[in-house]
Scaffold this active site. Structure first.
Site, mmCIF file in Angstrom:
data_model
loop_
_atom_site.group_PDB
_atom_site.id
_atom_site.type_symbol
_atom_site.label_atom_id
_atom_site.label_comp_id
_atom_site.label_asym_id
_atom_site.label_seq_id
_atom_site.Cartn_x
_atom_site.Cartn_y
_atom_site.Cartn_z
ATOM 1 N N GLN A 67 0.829 -1.206 0.000
ATOM 2 C CA GLN A 67 0.000 0.000 0.000
ATOM 3 C C GLN A 67 0.858 1.248 0.000
ATOM 4 O OE1 GLN A 67 -2.153 -1.147 3.526
ATOM 5 N NE2 GLN A 67 -1.101 0.386 4.769
ATOM 6 N N GLY A 68 0.329 2.265 -0.668
ATOM 7 C CA GLY A 68 0.996 3.554 -0.732
ATOM 8 C C GLY A 68 0.000 4.657 -0.426
ATOM 9 N N TYR A 69 0.527 5.796 -0.070
ATOM 10 C CA TYR A 69 -0.310 6.917 0.344
ATOM 11 C C TYR A 69 -0.159 8.072 -0.625
ATOM 12 C CZ TYR A 69 -1.238 4.245 4.451
ATOM 13 O OH TYR A 69 -1.667 3.238 5.278
ATOM 14 N N ILE A 70 -1.288 8.503 -1.167
ATOM 15 C CA ILE A 70 -1.333 9.667 -2.044
ATOM 16 C C ILE A 70 -1.380 10.915 -1.187
ATOM 17 C CG2 ILE A 70 -2.762 10.849 -3.761
ATOM 18 C CD1 ILE A 70 -3.573 7.937 -4.684
ATOM 19 N N LYS A 110 3.304 9.085 -2.329
ATOM 20 C CA LYS A 110 4.357 9.834 -1.633
ATOM 21 C C LYS A 110 4.941 8.977 -0.520
ATOM 22 C CE LYS A 110 1.926 14.109 -2.523
ATOM 23 N NZ LYS A 110 0.987 15.070 -2.001
#
Length: 163
Positions: free
Chosen positions: A26-29, A76
């Site tokens: 998972q990644g965070y925008i 990010k």
């Protein structure tokens, strides 16, 4: 509404491989508000969460692999990779996350509840060590923003939990 508590462990339950598990990336925008994209095995999601530690609004929607790949270009910070094991415990399910990559060695347990009162009454099982629900450093969105030296500090503090 999501109501959950997070815990460090004294020890990892034996025979983890007997429990159902999924691989998560998972990644965070954005982290304020939280906008996360997640791949869970072959499924893809976008999630929006309100602020808060134990209680917060959470909306999750399916997205396509193509949408996930496009959104990945604007992630990010650190991408969080982990294996999540689902462990039945009383009337709950412990979501035990074994982290990989930069966070290798970190293991957290989460339990979701139907109400804040139920969460407040919950008694930890013996293999739990410390409730870290109110410590924002253990939120995946916070971890996504950590510099390498902060990750190292988090891992050192977490490893002193008795494991």
């Amino acid at each position: 509404m999501e109501i959950e508590r997070k815990f460090l462990l004294k020890e990892v339950p034996k025979d983890l491989d007997k429990y159902s598990s999924t691989e998560i990336s998972q990644g965070y925008i954005s982290t304020e508000p939280v906008v996360r994209i997640r791949q869970r095995n072959d499924n893809f999601y976008i999630t929006i969460k309100s602020g808060g530690l134990m209680e917060r609004i959470e909306v999750e929607k399916d997205i396509t692999e193509k949408e996930f790949e496009e959104l990945s270009t604007i992630v990010k910070g650190n991408v969080i990779k982990k294996t999540r094991y689902l462990i039945p415990f009383e009337k709950h399910t412990i979501e035990l996350d074994v982290f990989h990559g930069d966070f290798e060695g970190l293991i957290l347990a989460e339990i979701e509840f139907d109400s804040k009162e139920e969460a407040d009454r919950f008694n930890m099982p013996d293999f739990f060590y410390k409730d870290v629900t109110e410590n924002p450093a253990y939120q995946n969105s916070s971890m996504s923003r950590m510099a390498k030296e902060d990750i190292y500090k988090l891992l050192m503090i977490s490893s002193m939990s008795g494991m």
